[in-house]
Design a protein around this motif. Sequence first.
Motif, PDB file in Angstrom:
ATOM      1  N   THR A 284       0.829  -1.209   0.000  1.00  0.00           N
ATOM      2  CA  THR A 284       0.000   0.000   0.000  1.00  0.00           C
ATOM      3  C   THR A 284       0.860   1.254   0.000  1.00  0.00           C
ATOM      4  O   THR A 284       0.635   2.186  -0.780  1.00  0.00           O
ATOM      5  N   PHE A 285       1.861   1.273   0.879  1.00  0.00           N
ATOM      6  CA  PHE A 285       2.779   2.402   0.930  1.00  0.00           C
ATOM      7  C   PHE A 285       3.508   2.561  -0.398  1.00  0.00           C
ATOM      8  O   PHE A 285       3.690   3.670  -0.902  1.00  0.00           O
ATOM      9  N   PHE A 286       3.945   1.447  -0.952  1.00  0.00           N
ATOM     10  CA  PHE A 286       4.689   1.453  -2.207  1.00  0.00           C
ATOM     11  C   PHE A 286       3.819   2.021  -3.334  1.00  0.00           C
ATOM     12  O   PHE A 286       4.282   2.812  -4.159  1.00  0.00           O
ATOM     13  N   ALA A 287       2.541   1.638  -3.341  1.00  0.00           N
ATOM     14  CA  ALA A 287       1.625   2.071  -4.401  1.00  0.00           C
ATOM     15  C   ALA A 287       1.378   3.570  -4.352  1.00  0.00           C
ATOM     16  O   ALA A 287       1.446   4.260  -5.379  1.00  0.00           O
ATOM     17  N   VAL A 288       1.085   4.128  -3.163  1.00  0.00           N
ATOM     18  CA  VAL A 288       0.803   5.566  -3.061  1.00  0.00           C
ATOM     19  C   VAL A 288       2.067   6.384  -3.296  1.00  0.00           C
ATOM     20  O   VAL A 288       2.014   7.507  -3.823  1.00  0.00           O
ATOM     21  N   LEU A 289       3.218   5.822  -2.925  1.00  0.00           N
ATOM     22  CA  LEU A 289       4.479   6.508  -3.159  1.00  0.00           C
ATOM     23  C   LEU A 289       4.754   6.625  -4.656  1.00  0.00           C
ATOM     24  O   LEU A 289       5.127   7.691  -5.153  1.00  0.00           O
ATOM     25  N   CYS A 290       4.530   5.534  -5.366  1.00  0.00           N
ATOM     26  CA  CYS A 290       4.712   5.542  -6.826  1.00  0.00           C
ATOM     27  C   CYS A 290       3.717   6.495  -7.483  1.00  0.00           C
ATOM     28  O   CYS A 290       4.054   7.175  -8.458  1.00  0.00           O
ATOM     29  N   LEU A 291       2.502   6.541  -6.941  1.00  0.00           N
ATOM     30  CA  LEU A 291       1.471   7.425  -7.478  1.00  0.00           C
ATOM     31  C   LEU A 291       1.911   8.877  -7.367  1.00  0.00           C
ATOM     32  O   LEU A 291       1.776   9.661  -8.320  1.00  0.00           O
ATOM     33  N   TYR A 292       2.451   9.241  -6.209  1.00  0.00           N
ATOM     34  CA  TYR A 292       2.906  10.613  -6.024  1.00  0.00           C
ATOM     35  C   TYR A 292       4.098  10.923  -6.925  1.00  0.00           C
ATOM     36  O   TYR A 292       4.162  11.996  -7.551  1.00  0.00           O
ATOM     37  N   TYR A 293       5.057  10.014  -6.992  1.00  0.00           N
ATOM     38  CA  TYR A 293       6.247  10.239  -7.812  1.00  0.00           C
ATOM     39  C   TYR A 293       5.887  10.356  -9.294  1.00  0.00           C
ATOM     40  O   TYR A 293       6.550  11.066 -10.052  1.00  0.00           O
ATOM     41  N   PHE A 294       4.816   9.663  -9.706  1.00  0.00           N
ATOM     42  CA  PHE A 294       4.401   9.708 -11.108  1.00  0.00           C
ATOM     43  C   PHE A 294       3.956  11.121 -11.500  1.00  0.00           C
ATOM     44  O   PHE A 294       4.045  11.506 -12.670  1.00  0.00           O
ATOM     45  N   ASN A 295       3.506  11.896 -10.516  1.00  0.00           N
ATOM     46  CA  ASN A 295       3.095  13.278 -10.782  1.00  0.00           C
ATOM     47  C   ASN A 295       4.255  14.111 -11.321  1.00  0.00           C
ATOM     48  O   ASN A 295       4.051  15.015 -12.129  1.00  0.00           O
ATOM     49  N   SER A 296       5.474  13.800 -10.882  1.00  0.00           N
ATOM     50  CA  SER A 296       6.649  14.536 -11.340  1.00  0.00           C
ATOM     51  C   SER A 296       6.917  14.307 -12.819  1.00  0.00           C
ATOM     52  O   SER A 296       7.547  15.141 -13.479  1.00  0.00           O
ATOM     53  N   LEU A 297       6.458  13.194 -13.343  1.00  0.00           N
ATOM     54  CA  LEU A 297       6.573  12.923 -14.771  1.00  0.00           C
ATOM     55  C   LEU A 297       5.482  13.660 -15.549  1.00  0.00           C
ATOM     56  O   LEU A 297       5.722  14.133 -16.670  1.00  0.00           O
ATOM     57  N   LEU A 298       4.309  13.794 -14.947  1.00  0.00           N
ATOM     58  CA  LEU A 298       3.182  14.400 -15.645  1.00  0.00           C
ATOM     59  C   LEU A 298       3.324  15.908 -15.849  1.00  0.00           C
ATOM     60  O   LEU A 298       2.832  16.450 -16.841  1.00  0.00           O
ATOM     61  N   ASN A 299       3.979  16.600 -14.907  1.00  0.00           N
ATOM     62  CA  ASN A 299       4.067  18.055 -15.005  1.00  0.00           C
ATOM     63  C   ASN A 299       4.651  18.549 -16.331  1.00  0.00           C
ATOM     64  O   ASN A 299       4.038  19.377 -17.002  1.00  0.00           O
ATOM     65  N   PRO A 300       5.834  18.074 -16.751  1.00  0.00           N
ATOM     66  CA  PRO A 300       6.355  18.535 -18.052  1.00  0.00           C
ATOM     67  C   PRO A 300       5.489  18.097 -19.229  1.00  0.00           C
ATOM     68  O   PRO A 300       5.462  18.775 -20.260  1.00  0.00           O
ATOM     69  N   VAL A 301       4.772  16.986 -19.080  1.00  0.00           N
ATOM     70  CA  VAL A 301       3.849  16.555 -20.143  1.00  0.00           C
ATOM     71  C   VAL A 301       2.701  17.559 -20.261  1.00  0.00           C
ATOM     72  O   VAL A 301       2.270  17.913 -21.372  1.00  0.00           O
ATOM     73  N   ILE A 302       2.218  18.047 -19.119  1.00  0.00           N
ATOM     74  CA  ILE A 302       1.165  19.069 -19.116  1.00  0.00           C
ATOM     75  C   ILE A 302       1.672  20.346 -19.783  1.00  0.00           C
ATOM     76  O   ILE A 302       0.966  20.969 -20.580  1.00  0.00           O
ATOM     77  N   TYR A 303       2.917  20.734 -19.475  1.00  0.00           N
ATOM     78  CA  TYR A 303       3.489  21.926 -20.097  1.00  0.00           C
ATOM     79  C   TYR A 303       3.517  21.777 -21.619  1.00  0.00           C
ATOM     80  O   TYR A 303       3.249  22.728 -22.359  1.00  0.00           O
TER      81      TYR A 303
END
Length: 341
Positions: A284-303
Amino acid sequence: MSHSYCSNLLFALRLCYPHLGNSSCRRIMYSHSVSVLLHIILSSISVLTVTLNLLVIISISHFKKLHTPTNFLLLSLAVSDFSVGFVIVFLIFLIDGCWFLGADWCVFYVALSLVSTAASVGTVVLISVDRYVAVCDPMHYQTKVTANRAKICIVLCWLCSTVFHTVMLKDNIEHPGGFDSCAGGCTIYLPPLAGVIDLIFSFIIPISVIVILYVRVFMVAVSQARAMRSHVTAVTLQSSQKVNRSELKAARALGVVVVVFLIFLTPSFIVTLLAGFAAMSVSTFFAVLCLYYFNSLLNPVIYAFMYPWFRKCVKCVLSLQILKSGSSEANILEHLLTCFF
């Protein structure tokens, strides 16, 4: 005899350090296909996160026309996301629950994760404040929000995050590995009070500020959109001034960044909060951690989707046009041509 040998072999495979016996931490056992899939996914996310955010950092740093308060905030967010890309590399080593890099690297991994996370939260708050002033008080935006003030706020954001988490991890920095219950672990001790303070200042207060400011920005944006549809040339807002259309467009673009950030950030803090009341599985911890870290990939994609100047900058960086003399002076915002030479 054969059965005993197989049992001992299976027990050894479940240990991080088989030769240490019961003093070794136990592995999390995955099937070969699941293990390979996890390594591929995390490695891909790490490489893409580092690469895409590096493009943002190079673009904003290189082109002087992009040196605006808002873009400096995006630069700070890109630096924190860039750091997260390296944090994911360390996370790969913890897939099976074993840490082989030593106690010092364990403390560094956790410190980098906490500092970059807190800095990104603080930067998103600053972005919300920037858009609030730009949309709700446009007449005073140029005087209230300057490049130097943005830089000072960014430095203070990173400095406070670093100092706070250095103090919070003080015992671990002084005694690396001192809280590991077994060999091959990466256990970090956080004082209970520090955890509560971190939750308040890294989640509750920032999220409240972000939501309140962007609700106000959204209300003004809706009013402006209605006025445009009604062909009203001047709209009386709280500031009694018409909001610049480019500022509204920037607010919408950054609003997407903020909403996505909240969606990916919230689960990790909820799980952290619930962990104080009930046992949580490692997965569970691993899953939410990966979910949060994935946001760092999405930001430049949004730009890339929201900002034409970013797409143009990427083309110029990848084609090495930025190495040409005087390229930093190019007006990257004008006409949005394929490149400037």
